[in-house]
Enzyme design. Sequence first.
Site, PDB file in Angstrom:
ATOM      1  N   HIS A  82      33.359  -8.181   9.874  1.00 48.83           N
ATOM      2  CA  HIS A  82      34.132  -7.225  10.671  1.00 48.83           C
ATOM      3  C   HIS A  82      34.956  -7.993  11.696  1.00 48.83           C
ATOM      4  CE1 HIS A  82      35.131  -3.970  13.402  1.00 48.83           C
ATOM      5  NE2 HIS A  82      34.844  -3.129  12.417  1.00 48.83           N
ATOM      6  N   GLU A 142      35.545  -7.520  14.688  1.00 52.57           N
ATOM      7  CA  GLU A 142      34.890  -7.700  16.004  1.00 52.57           C
ATOM      8  C   GLU A 142      33.921  -8.883  15.962  1.00 52.57           C
ATOM      9  OE1 GLU A 142      33.588  -3.645  16.398  1.00 52.57           O
ATOM     10  OE2 GLU A 142      35.664  -3.026  16.685  1.00 52.57           O
ATOM     11  N   SER A 150      41.253   3.428  13.044  1.00 54.33           N
ATOM     12  CA  SER A 150      41.623   4.695  13.679  1.00 54.33           C
ATOM     13  C   SER A 150      41.768   5.855  12.683  1.00 54.33           C
ATOM     14  CB  SER A 150      42.897   4.527  14.511  1.00 54.33           C
ATOM     15  OG  SER A 150      42.676   3.604  15.560  1.00 54.33           O
ATOM     16  N   GLU A 164      41.264  -3.749   7.111  1.00 57.12           N
ATOM     17  CA  GLU A 164      41.279  -3.217   8.468  1.00 57.12           C
ATOM     18  C   GLU A 164      42.244  -4.031   9.332  1.00 57.12           C
ATOM     19  OE1 GLU A 164      37.493  -0.862   9.345  1.00 57.12           O
ATOM     20  OE2 GLU A 164      37.083  -2.928   9.875  1.00 57.12           O
ATOM     21  N   ASN A 189      30.816   3.269  10.589  1.00 60.18           N
ATOM     22  CA  ASN A 189      30.347   2.095  11.336  1.00 60.18           C
ATOM     23  C   ASN A 189      30.130   2.525  12.784  1.00 60.18           C
ATOM     24  OD1 ASN A 189      29.925  -0.372  12.544  1.00 60.18           O
ATOM     25  ND2 ASN A 189      32.076  -1.022  12.427  1.00 60.18           N
ATOM     26  N   TRP A 190      28.876   2.666  13.158  1.00 61.54           N
ATOM     27  CA  TRP A 190      28.569   3.174  14.508  1.00 61.54           C
ATOM     28  C   TRP A 190      28.717   2.090  15.569  1.00 61.54           C
ATOM     29  CZ3 TRP A 190      23.579   6.670  13.795  1.00 61.54           C
ATOM     30  CH2 TRP A 190      23.880   7.679  12.871  1.00 61.54           C
ATOM     31  N   LYS A 191      28.923   0.865  15.132  1.00 62.01           N
ATOM     32  CA  LYS A 191      29.048  -0.277  16.055  1.00 62.01           C
ATOM     33  C   LYS A 191      27.851  -0.312  17.010  1.00 62.01           C
ATOM     34  CE  LYS A 191      34.009   0.262  15.730  1.00 62.01           C
ATOM     35  NZ  LYS A 191      35.267  -0.382  15.996  1.00 62.01           N
ATOM     36  N   GLY A 244      35.138   4.032  12.290  1.00 58.20           N
ATOM     37  CA  GLY A 244      34.394   3.636  13.486  1.00 58.20           C
ATOM     38  C   GLY A 244      34.181   4.821  14.411  1.00 58.20           C
ATOM     39  N   GLY A 245      35.020   4.930  15.427  1.00 60.52           N
ATOM     40  CA  GLY A 245      34.867   5.946  16.480  1.00 60.52           C
ATOM     41  C   GLY A 245      34.610   7.348  15.953  1.00 60.52           C
ATOM     42  N   GLY A 300      40.103   0.916  16.602  1.00 61.71           N
ATOM     43  CA  GLY A 300      39.708   1.418  17.924  1.00 61.71           C
ATOM     44  C   GLY A 300      40.873   1.628  18.873  1.00 61.71           C
TER      45      GLY A 300
HETATM   46  C1  PEP Z   1      35.767  -0.013  12.378  1.00 62.55           C
HETATM   47  O1  PEP Z   1      34.861  -0.105  13.193  1.00 62.55           O
HETATM   48  O2  PEP Z   1      35.707  -0.661  11.340  1.00 62.55           O
HETATM   49  C2  PEP Z   1      36.909   0.856  12.672  1.00 62.55           C
HETATM   50  C3  PEP Z   1      37.831   0.988  11.775  1.00 62.55           C
HETATM   51  O3  PEP Z   1      36.918   1.482  13.905  1.00 62.55           O
HETATM   52  P1  PEP Z   1      37.862   2.708  14.330  1.00 62.55           P
HETATM   53  O4  PEP Z   1      37.777   3.742  13.230  1.00 62.55           O
HETATM   54  O5  PEP Z   1      37.269   3.199  15.619  1.00 62.55           O
HETATM   55  O6  PEP Z   1      39.250   2.186  14.488  1.00 62.55           O
END
Ligand code: PEP
Length: 252
Positions: A94, A96, A210, A164, A9-11, A231-232, A170
């Site tokens: 999600h 966010e 994470s 999640e 997930n590049w957000k 994500g990151g 994040g």
């Molecule tokens: C996500 O965006 O769903 C996520 C899990 O982000 P991260 O891996 O950065 O915590």
Amino acid sequence: MRVPMIAGNWKMNTTVGEAIKLVSELCQGLDKIGNVEKVLCPPFVSLTAVRELIKGSSIKLGAQNIHFEPKGAYTGEISPLMIADLCEFVIIGHSERRQYFHENGEIVSKKLTAALAVGLKPILCIGERLKENEAGRTEEVVTEQLTSSLAGIDYPDDLVIAYEPVWAIGTGKAATGEQANGTIGFIRRSISQLLGKSTAQNIRILYGGSVTAANTAEFMNQPEIDGALVGGASLKAAEFLSIVKQTSELRR
Ligand code: PEP
């Protein structure tokens, strides 16, 4: 046997040029890794360019959101039909979006139904906040999120769920493999009650929060965890490749 999935997930990161560069760094290596479903979810504006670059490879494309109406006067929104034209997957609910764009259970449920109706495979995100976790309310919260999202949905076997915990997204503070496995096992039992035993056996439930190359093995060694929503770490080609490669080797 559930095929593991790693979705990136590049957000709201990468310009079109940066997305092209990242996919170019990922494409050859990712394509060669078997035994894992690999999904990239870039921003809307890069979907077409990424789609061209991964054409003919084993890499799949996902969007990060949709509106629930098929078309109409919803300025700035992107419809399920538009996404179904380009992608196989879509992330829905999600945390966010729930947190910053006020998406509640009703909206998530409408988006889920709209996605399935046009043949998109939703990656439905659920998970508790820190306060809820500390109050011992994790199971209650995920049950409520599942119940409000899944009531009356068709084609449940096309669904992927991502557990999640919001406090892990994040933050660099991932859940432990054991914690994530415990909650995902609970989610699978709840799905068995809501959608039947065979769906619960078939449905993939990912962990997200994470995930890095350094902690991938901790999660992928757990029997209930069918992959990760990343994500990151999905924005760094070498790290994302390592996560996918480790998953493939550990789940062989
Ligand atoms: C996500 O965006 O769903 C996520 C899990 O982000 P991260 O891996 O950065 O915590």
